[in-house]
Motif scaffolding. Structure first.
Motif, PDB file in Angstrom:
ATOM      1  N   GLU A   1      38.741 -10.065  17.005  1.00 54.89           N
ATOM      2  CA  GLU A   1      37.294 -10.729  16.686  1.00 54.89           C
ATOM      3  C   GLU A   1      37.168 -10.405  15.308  1.00 54.89           C
ATOM      4  O   GLU A   1      36.634 -11.260  14.481  1.00 54.89           O
ATOM      5  CB  GLU A   1      36.367  -9.905  17.698  1.00 54.89           C
ATOM      6  CG  GLU A   1      36.399 -10.143  18.888  1.00 54.89           C
ATOM      7  CD  GLU A   1      35.175  -9.695  19.766  1.00 54.89           C
ATOM      8  OE1 GLU A   1      34.500  -8.995  19.169  1.00 54.89           O
ATOM      9  OE2 GLU A   1      35.122 -10.076  21.027  1.00 54.89           O
ATOM     10  N   LEU A   2      37.503  -9.204  14.715  1.00 48.02           N
ATOM     11  CA  LEU A   2      37.131  -8.684  13.451  1.00 48.02           C
ATOM     12  C   LEU A   2      37.989  -9.751  12.431  1.00 48.02           C
ATOM     13  O   LEU A   2      37.693 -10.342  11.372  1.00 48.02           O
ATOM     14  CB  LEU A   2      37.397  -7.567  12.916  1.00 48.02           C
ATOM     15  CG  LEU A   2      36.432  -6.369  13.660  1.00 48.02           C
ATOM     16  CD1 LEU A   2      36.896  -4.862  13.328  1.00 48.02           C
ATOM     17  CD2 LEU A   2      35.094  -6.653  13.095  1.00 48.02           C
ATOM     18  N   ASP A   3      39.110  -9.919  12.794  1.00 42.72           N
ATOM     19  CA  ASP A   3      40.116 -10.645  12.191  1.00 42.72           C
ATOM     20  C   ASP A   3      39.686 -12.153  11.834  1.00 42.72           C
ATOM     21  O   ASP A   3      39.605 -12.797  10.912  1.00 42.72           O
ATOM     22  CB  ASP A   3      41.500 -10.955  12.676  1.00 42.72           C
ATOM     23  CG  ASP A   3      42.616 -11.789  11.939  1.00 42.72           C
ATOM     24  OD1 ASP A   3      42.840 -11.273  10.700  1.00 42.72           O
ATOM     25  OD2 ASP A   3      43.070 -12.672  12.163  1.00 42.72           O
ATOM     26  N   GLY A   4      39.154 -12.691  13.068  1.00 43.28           N
ATOM     27  CA  GLY A   4      38.535 -14.143  12.786  1.00 43.28           C
ATOM     28  C   GLY A   4      37.220 -14.083  12.239  1.00 43.28           C
ATOM     29  O   GLY A   4      37.281 -14.995  11.347  1.00 43.28           O
ATOM     30  N   GLN A   5      36.406 -13.168  12.135  1.00 43.23           N
ATOM     31  CA  GLN A   5      35.464 -12.855  11.558  1.00 43.23           C
ATOM     32  C   GLN A   5      35.722 -13.061  10.002  1.00 43.23           C
ATOM     33  O   GLN A   5      34.906 -13.650   9.334  1.00 43.23           O
ATOM     34  CB  GLN A   5      34.085 -11.689  11.958  1.00 43.23           C
ATOM     35  CG  GLN A   5      33.700 -11.772  13.148  1.00 43.23           C
ATOM     36  CD  GLN A   5      33.038 -10.677  13.531  1.00 43.23           C
ATOM     37  OE1 GLN A   5      32.878  -9.915  12.974  1.00 43.23           O
ATOM     38  NE2 GLN A   5      32.628 -10.821  15.013  1.00 43.23           N
ATOM     39  N   VAL A   6      36.650 -12.267   9.662  1.00 43.14           N
ATOM     40  CA  VAL A   6      37.017 -11.970   8.287  1.00 43.14           C
ATOM     41  C   VAL A   6      37.510 -13.520   7.749  1.00 43.14           C
ATOM     42  O   VAL A   6      37.393 -13.744   6.506  1.00 43.14           O
ATOM     43  CB  VAL A   6      38.137 -11.130   8.131  1.00 43.14           C
ATOM     44  CG1 VAL A   6      39.022 -10.894   6.744  1.00 43.14           C
ATOM     45  CG2 VAL A   6      37.408  -9.605   8.507  1.00 43.14           C
ATOM     46  N   ARG A   7      38.372 -14.232   8.587  1.00 40.57           N
ATOM     47  CA  ARG A   7      38.845 -15.379   8.078  1.00 40.57           C
ATOM     48  C   ARG A   7      37.844 -16.448   7.836  1.00 40.57           C
ATOM     49  O   ARG A   7      37.641 -17.179   6.804  1.00 40.57           O
ATOM     50  CB  ARG A   7      39.767 -16.011   9.132  1.00 40.57           C
ATOM     51  CG  ARG A   7      41.290 -15.406   9.152  1.00 40.57           C
ATOM     52  CD  ARG A   7      42.310 -16.260   9.899  1.00 40.57           C
ATOM     53  NE  ARG A   7      41.801 -16.385  11.113  1.00 40.57           N
ATOM     54  CZ  ARG A   7      42.325 -15.476  12.199  1.00 40.57           C
ATOM     55  NH1 ARG A   7      43.266 -14.497  11.910  1.00 40.57           N
ATOM     56  NH2 ARG A   7      41.914 -15.629  13.532  1.00 40.57           N
ATOM     57  N   ASP A   8      36.890 -16.467   8.879  1.00 44.20           N
ATOM     58  CA  ASP A   8      35.578 -17.262   8.582  1.00 44.20           C
ATOM     59  C   ASP A   8      34.759 -16.961   7.364  1.00 44.20           C
ATOM     60  O   ASP A   8      34.402 -17.589   6.839  1.00 44.20           O
ATOM     61  CB  ASP A   8      34.675 -17.216  10.070  1.00 44.20           C
ATOM     62  CG  ASP A   8      35.305 -17.656  11.055  1.00 44.20           C
ATOM     63  OD1 ASP A   8      36.112 -18.279  11.078  1.00 44.20           O
ATOM     64  OD2 ASP A   8      34.819 -17.318  12.445  1.00 44.20           O
ATOM     65  N   ARG A   9      34.563 -15.668   7.089  1.00 45.77           N
ATOM     66  CA  ARG A   9      33.783 -15.148   6.060  1.00 45.77           C
ATOM     67  C   ARG A   9      34.661 -15.488   4.802  1.00 45.77           C
ATOM     68  O   ARG A   9      33.971 -15.992   3.742  1.00 45.77           O
ATOM     69  CB  ARG A   9      33.747 -13.668   6.155  1.00 45.77           C
ATOM     70  CG  ARG A   9      32.584 -13.425   7.217  1.00 45.77           C
ATOM     71  CD  ARG A   9      31.117 -13.917   6.777  1.00 45.77           C
ATOM     72  NE  ARG A   9      30.264 -13.054   7.798  1.00 45.77           N
ATOM     73  CZ  ARG A   9      30.106 -13.774   8.888  1.00 45.77           C
ATOM     74  NH1 ARG A   9      30.532 -15.068   9.029  1.00 45.77           N
ATOM     75  NH2 ARG A   9      28.998 -13.308   9.587  1.00 45.77           N
ATOM     76  N   THR A  10      35.801 -15.532   4.804  1.00 46.63           N
ATOM     77  CA  THR A  10      36.923 -15.930   3.646  1.00 46.63           C
ATOM     78  C   THR A  10      36.717 -17.284   3.154  1.00 46.63           C
ATOM     79  O   THR A  10      36.734 -17.586   2.054  1.00 46.63           O
ATOM     80  CB  THR A  10      38.070 -15.589   3.954  1.00 46.63           C
ATOM     81  OG1 THR A  10      38.303 -13.991   4.256  1.00 46.63           O
ATOM     82  CG2 THR A  10      39.095 -15.885   2.868  1.00 46.63           C
ATOM     83  N   ARG A  11      36.730 -18.259   4.385  1.00 42.97           N
ATOM     84  CA  ARG A  11      36.512 -19.728   4.140  1.00 42.97           C
ATOM     85  C   ARG A  11      35.031 -19.866   3.392  1.00 42.97           C
ATOM     86  O   ARG A  11      35.036 -20.570   2.715  1.00 42.97           O
ATOM     87  CB  ARG A  11      36.623 -20.338   5.554  1.00 42.97           C
ATOM     88  CG  ARG A  11      38.181 -20.242   5.856  1.00 42.97           C
ATOM     89  CD  ARG A  11      38.425 -21.577   6.905  1.00 42.97           C
ATOM     90  NE  ARG A  11      37.599 -21.091   8.288  1.00 42.97           N
ATOM     91  CZ  ARG A  11      38.175 -20.358   9.360  1.00 42.97           C
ATOM     92  NH1 ARG A  11      39.374 -20.211   9.137  1.00 42.97           N
ATOM     93  NH2 ARG A  11      37.270 -19.950  10.377  1.00 42.97           N
ATOM     94  N   GLN A  12      34.141 -19.261   4.133  1.00 44.07           N
ATOM     95  CA  GLN A  12      32.736 -19.600   3.549  1.00 44.07           C
ATOM     96  C   GLN A  12      32.645 -19.205   2.123  1.00 44.07           C
ATOM     97  O   GLN A  12      31.750 -19.602   1.448  1.00 44.07           O
ATOM     98  CB  GLN A  12      31.674 -18.699   4.776  1.00 44.07           C
ATOM     99  CG  GLN A  12      31.396 -19.224   5.780  1.00 44.07           C
ATOM    100  CD  GLN A  12      30.946 -18.377   6.826  1.00 44.07           C
ATOM    101  OE1 GLN A  12      30.226 -17.454   6.475  1.00 44.07           O
ATOM    102  NE2 GLN A  12      30.657 -18.720   8.129  1.00 44.07           N
ATOM    103  N   VAL A  13      33.418 -17.767   1.889  1.00 44.18           N
ATOM    104  CA  VAL A  13      33.327 -17.344   0.753  1.00 44.18           C
ATOM    105  C   VAL A  13      34.009 -18.422  -0.504  1.00 44.18           C
ATOM    106  O   VAL A  13      33.658 -18.674  -1.449  1.00 44.18           O
ATOM    107  CB  VAL A  13      33.768 -15.950   0.364  1.00 44.18           C
ATOM    108  CG1 VAL A  13      33.904 -15.531  -1.232  1.00 44.18           C
ATOM    109  CG2 VAL A  13      32.846 -15.039   0.989  1.00 44.18           C
ATOM    110  N   GLU A  14      35.249 -18.740  -0.016  1.00 49.29           N
ATOM    111  CA  GLU A  14      36.036 -19.808  -0.536  1.00 49.29           C
ATOM    112  C   GLU A  14      35.165 -21.262  -0.737  1.00 49.29           C
ATOM    113  O   GLU A  14      35.230 -21.564  -2.032  1.00 49.29           O
ATOM    114  CB  GLU A  14      37.367 -20.053  -0.120  1.00 49.29           C
ATOM    115  CG  GLU A  14      38.312 -18.981  -0.149  1.00 49.29           C
ATOM    116  CD  GLU A  14      39.574 -19.127   0.776  1.00 49.29           C
ATOM    117  OE1 GLU A  14      39.574 -20.247   1.185  1.00 49.29           O
ATOM    118  OE2 GLU A  14      40.544 -18.601   0.496  1.00 49.29           O
ATOM    119  N   GLN A  15      34.645 -21.578   0.032  1.00 47.48           N
ATOM    120  CA  GLN A  15      33.576 -22.762  -0.044  1.00 47.48           C
ATOM    121  C   GLN A  15      32.839 -22.401  -0.952  1.00 47.48           C
ATOM    122  O   GLN A  15      32.222 -23.522  -1.911  1.00 47.48           O
ATOM    123  CB  GLN A  15      33.213 -23.358   1.354  1.00 47.48           C
ATOM    124  CG  GLN A  15      34.152 -23.496   2.224  1.00 47.48           C
ATOM    125  CD  GLN A  15      33.756 -23.946   3.638  1.00 47.48           C
ATOM    126  OE1 GLN A  15      32.470 -23.776   3.935  1.00 47.48           O
ATOM    127  NE2 GLN A  15      34.537 -24.530   4.380  1.00 47.48           N
TER     128      GLN A  15
END
Length: 359
Positions: free
Chosen positions: A247-261
């Motif tokens: 779950e944390l890994d998924g959240q980190v990936r989501d947050r990373t995509r959001q930050v990149e966007q």
């Protein structure tokens, strides 16, 4: 390979059992030896006294008659028949009147009338262990004399020695048997503990699916159940940790995509003019650096068109800022409509626009 963690305990149990058995057996054997020795001493003393009494009865007539030759013949026959190793006869004056065999000197003990009640004595005579018994020779109420009679103690000593050897052999066998039985009995405790230790070691290596068979004594069953419960709890904890990590890994990936966007959006905002949607001054200067670098490497020329709206201030003041903004946006749209995909259109500020391309 089995983990013999409890091997030393098994050895200690066997050693303690052997030591305890040895102490118990030694105590029993010591008591038996004391009792046996006492009984043997009493038996040899009784035998010596019996022979001495019998000899005194046979010596009473010749001693009363003063027949020295008959006295010597009697004690000589006793010595020859093996009933006595030495016979020493005293008269009523407590003097030695005869001793057989003559070749065996009586020594200072048997050559004297005993003092007090010392009528039984064990000693060595001519290298032979003997039991001597003193007997007074009486005729009615008169003391005619006395005699020391020594019998051979070697048979009883040999019997005692053989008994002690057999007792030691028996004791050694009993101690060895006790150690063996203790070793086997301890194995019923330590072997299951070693097997349980292997299970715990496997769990410690991360093999959380390992389970220990629940069997054997009640204590071992309880230990096995607790080890299995521990493994189940660890396995459940690991699964929960894996779920949380996923779950944390998924959240980190989501947050990373959001930050990149967000970064791309911020970069776009920082380089785009919000009114005309073309490059602002910062974006244009960035693109200009790229174009200049490319032209230097390729030797190609660079074309730039500067556009300035005449009378824009009066138009803006007359028709208002919204109308002025529409005019600026129209200029940007017109330039973009004429530009290729590889060309760059920018607004430098105010009513100044620019278009740049490589012909």
């Amino acid at each position: 390979m089995a983990l013999r963690l409890w091997g030393p305990l098994r050895v200690r149990i066997a050693v303690m059992a052997a030591a305890g058995t040895a102490v118990a057996v030694a105590t029993v054997l010591l008591a038996a030896d004391l009792l046996g020795t006492g009984e043997a001493e009493n038996a040899i003393a009784r035998a010596a006294r019996t022979v001495a009494v019998s000899m005194a009865e046979r010596l009473e007539p010749p001693l009363a008659a003063g027949d020295h030759e008959a006295l010597v013949r009697t004690i000589r026959r006793a010595a020859e028949r093996g009933g006595a190793l030495l016979v020493v006869v005293f008269d009523h004056n407590r003097r030695v009147v005869a001793a057989e065999p003559v070749a065996t000197p009586p020594g200072p003990v048997l050559g004297a009338w005993p003092v007090g009640d010392d009528d039984q004595i064990a000693l060595t005579l001519g290298g032979v262990s003997v039991q001597a018994s003193f007997q007074v020779i009486r005729n009615g109420g008169d003391d005619l004399g006395g005699l020391w009679l020594a019998v051979d103690r070697r048979p009883i000593d040999r019997a005692l020695g053989q008994f002690r050897v057999r007792a030691l052999i028996f004791a050694a066998g009993l101690v060895a048997l006790a150690a063996l039985l203790a070793w086997l009995a301890a194995g019923r405790i330590t072997d299951p503990l070693d097997e349980l230790g292997e299970t715990v070691a496997a769990i410690g290596r991360g093999e959380l699916a390992t389970r220990h068979p629940v069997h054997g004594p009640e204590e071992m069953r309880r230990l096995a159940q607790r080890v299995n419960l521990m493994a189940e709890q660890l396995e459940s904890t690991r699964a929960e940790q894996a779920r949380i990590a996923a779950e944390l890994d998924g959240q980190v990936r989501d947050r990373t995509r959001q930050v990149e966007q967000a970064n791309r959006l911020l970069l776009n905002i920082s380089h785009k003019d919000p009114l005309t949607h073309v490059e602002n001054r910062m974006g244009f200067e960035r693109e200009l650096d790229k174009y200049l670098s490319l032209c230097r490497r390729s030797g190609q020329p660079l074309a730039v068109i500067m556009v300035d709206l005449d009378g824009f201030k009066e138009y803006n003041d007359t028709w208002g800022h919204p109308a002025g903004d529409q005019a600026l946006a129209a200029v940007g749209t017109a330039l973009q409509g004429r530009a290729r995909a590889s060309d760059t259109v920018g607004r430098l500020g105010g009513d100044e626009s620019v278009m740049m391309w490589i012909p």
